[in-house]
Design a protein around this motif. Structure first.
Motif, mmCIF file in Angstrom:
data_model
loop_
_atom_site.group_PDB
_atom_site.id
_atom_site.type_symbol
_atom_site.label_atom_id
_atom_site.label_comp_id
_atom_site.label_asym_id
_atom_site.label_seq_id
_atom_site.Cartn_x
_atom_site.Cartn_y
_atom_site.Cartn_z
ATOM 1 N N PRO A 138 -10.494 39.914 -6.387
ATOM 2 C CA PRO A 138 -9.524 38.908 -5.928
ATOM 3 C C PRO A 138 -10.025 37.475 -6.100
ATOM 4 C CG PRO A 138 -10.557 40.006 -4.068
ATOM 5 C CD PRO A 138 -11.002 40.748 -5.279
ATOM 6 N N ASP A 139 -9.066 36.541 -6.083
ATOM 7 C CA ASP A 139 -9.413 35.142 -6.341
ATOM 8 C C ASP A 139 -10.230 34.508 -5.229
ATOM 9 O OD1 ASP A 139 -7.387 35.044 -4.470
ATOM 10 O OD2 ASP A 139 -5.935 34.097 -5.806
ATOM 11 N N PRO B 220 -8.574 46.988 -1.247
ATOM 12 C CA PRO B 220 -7.681 47.696 -2.168
ATOM 13 C C PRO B 220 -7.568 46.908 -3.471
ATOM 14 C CG PRO B 220 -6.395 46.522 -0.521
ATOM 15 C CD PRO B 220 -7.836 46.260 -0.197
ATOM 16 N N LEU B 221 -8.003 47.516 -4.557
ATOM 17 C CA LEU B 221 -7.963 46.882 -5.869
ATOM 18 C C LEU B 221 -7.206 47.779 -6.839
ATOM 19 C CD1 LEU B 221 -11.680 45.651 -6.136
ATOM 20 C CD2 LEU B 221 -9.715 44.365 -5.306
ATOM 21 N N LEU C 225 -4.029 51.917 -11.860
ATOM 22 C CA LEU C 225 -4.230 52.851 -10.757
ATOM 23 C C LEU C 225 -4.753 52.118 -9.525
ATOM 24 C CD1 LEU C 225 -6.117 55.563 -12.816
ATOM 25 C CD2 LEU C 225 -3.695 55.544 -12.276
ATOM 26 N N PRO C 226 -4.134 52.312 -8.375
ATOM 27 C CA PRO C 226 -4.680 51.750 -7.137
ATOM 28 C C PRO C 226 -6.008 52.423 -6.777
ATOM 29 C CG PRO C 226 -2.360 52.338 -6.867
ATOM 30 C CD PRO C 226 -2.830 52.963 -8.146
ATOM 31 N N ARG D 17 -7.140 55.814 -4.774
ATOM 32 C CA ARG D 17 -6.244 55.938 -3.625
ATOM 33 C C ARG D 17 -4.843 56.145 -4.190
ATOM 34 N NH1 ARG D 17 -3.672 50.798 -2.507
ATOM 35 N NH2 ARG D 17 -4.555 49.182 -3.870
ATOM 36 N N GLY D 18 -4.086 57.014 -3.583
ATOM 37 C CA GLY D 18 -2.784 57.343 -4.155
ATOM 38 C C GLY D 18 -2.947 58.201 -5.389
ATOM 39 N N GLY D 19 -1.996 58.090 -6.316
ATOM 40 C CA GLY D 19 -2.026 58.910 -7.524
ATOM 41 C C GLY D 19 -3.049 58.397 -8.512
#
Length: 398
Positions: free
Chosen positions: A86-87, A55-56, A37-38, A195-197
């Motif tokens: 994130p890296d 955004p993860l 899931l975003p 965020r989003g669905g």
């Protein structure tokens, strides 16, 4: 969010290009799935640096019932989840001597619309993870449960008297301390929202009240990691099929992967790499054996999907020539599982949002097959759609 029949169509995952392996098939009435899931996380570094918005993704898998009775108690079981940072965060590791991280999670909330309560925080008692390896320049994954711990059960929830319940990711909060061998520590906090669905799965409520609590254990969960914004899973729906004038209980399973969690107003989605299985429970097998039946074969000619909020409103996903059921011997006290198709996969769709629709919901409909017992004349088998409904996907329109 499973919680994922026999012909093939869609909803939750089997290996691409093959029928569902028997070892991955959940019991009748069980939905298994994995979702990436975003999410959006507000990140604070070191307590004094500027707040960042990142955004993860959160990767969640679990097990749920495919249907609920009025007022039934239920859980999302065998749960696990992770958030990957994130890296670029770990790129500082060689400079600062960072090689490990500790994490404390105080919020990981899973919502269940129309239920009581409407959300459960599995980290109400804070969960601490220690000495997570930090590899320079590689993403840092903070996951639950901790190594050596059992998967989590989310609940109990109590279903409403009617309607449907949608399980979804609500929020998460974590504090991560990046640690160096010299004693230096860089604290990070992450406050995350969807965020989003964010829907994991939708479960219809209906039928008789007084059902026992639904807390499913030991279901197979062997899904590869989905892409961001997609789900994979397998759902095994209870059906009642009639042949020779007699009703019989069976399960129709559907597995698929790559299902999008949202669809644009002018977009569309299809179920690809879809496959399934016909499950004949041992009680039905024993009943057939008592009638003198030793083998069964035939052809599945119809498995309809019904669509709310989109087009087509009904779709038969079985090819024109049908899907063959190979001749299979019945064994007393053993359920019969027939992969459909024996090899390869099916595709269903595309499904397009209707004008003004907020969600596209795809449900399992009725099915038909021609069955042959002990090599005799074909017999028509008709299966009504599950009641209450069995949702394969409930996709928000964005």
């Amino acid at each position: 969010m499973g919680g994922a029949l026999a012909m093939l169509a869609a909803a939750l995952a089997a290996p691409p290009a093959n029928a569902i392996p028997a070892k991955d098939l959940p019991a009748i009435g069980v939905d298994t799935g994995r979702f990436k899931l975003p999410i959006a996380c507000t990140i604070n570094l070191g307590g004094a640096l500027p707040v960042l918005w990142l955004p993860l993704d959160v990767d969640i898998q679990g097990v749920a019932p495919v249907q609920l009775g009025p007022g039934q108690e239920f859980w999302l079981t065998q749960g696990s989840g992770s958030i990957t940072f994130p890296d670029w965060l770990t790129a500082l590791a060689p400079i600062l001597g960072i090689d490990k991280a500790d994490a404390t999670i105080t919020d990981m909330s899973i919502g269940a619309t129309n239920s009581t309560p409407d959300a459960v925080n599995i980290a109400k008692d804070p969960i601490t993870l220690t000495d997570i390896p930090v590899e320079p320049g590689k993403p840092l994954k903070v996951g639950l449960p901790a190594p050596g711990q059992r998967p989590f059960d989310v609940g109990p929830y109590t279903a409403p008297q009617s309607g449907k319940v949608t399980l979804g990711f609500n929020s998460a909060f974590a504090k991560v301390d990046l640690k160096s061998s010299a004693g230096f520590s860089l604290p990070i906090t992450a406050d995350c929202k969807p965020r989003g669905g964010n829907a994991l799965l939708t479960i219809a409520v209906g039928g008789d009240s007084g059902r026992p609590p639904a807390k499913i254990q030991d279901a197979p969960l062997n899904f590869p990691e989905p892409k961001s914004g997609e789900l994979a899973g397998i759902i095994n729906a209870p059906y009642q099929c009639t042949w020779n004038g007699q009703p019989h209980n069976v399960g129709i399973a559907v597995g698929a992967d790559g299902i999008p969690l949202t669809v644009g107003k002018s977009g569309a989605f299809s179920f690809t790499n879809a496959s399934g299985a016909l499950t004949v429970p041992k009680e039905t097998v024993n009943g057939l054996l008592d009638q003198g039946v030793k083998t069964v074969s035939g052809t599945v000619s119809e498995l309809n999907l019904e669509v709310e909020g989109g087009t087509p409103q009904t779709l038969n996903v079985i090819p024109g020539q049908g899907v063959p059921i190979p001749s299979t011997a019945l064994v007393r006290d053993q359920q019969l599982v027939v992969p459909l198709p024996a090899d390869g996969t099916l595709t269903a769709g595309p499904f397009k949002p209707a004008s003004g629709s907020q969600n596209v919901r795809v449900m399992l409909g009725g099915a038909k097959a021609q069955l042959t017992f002990d090599g005799g004349a074909p017999t028509q088998a008709t299966c009504g759609k599950p009641s209450p409904a069995v949702y394969l996907v409930d996709t928000p329109v964005t």
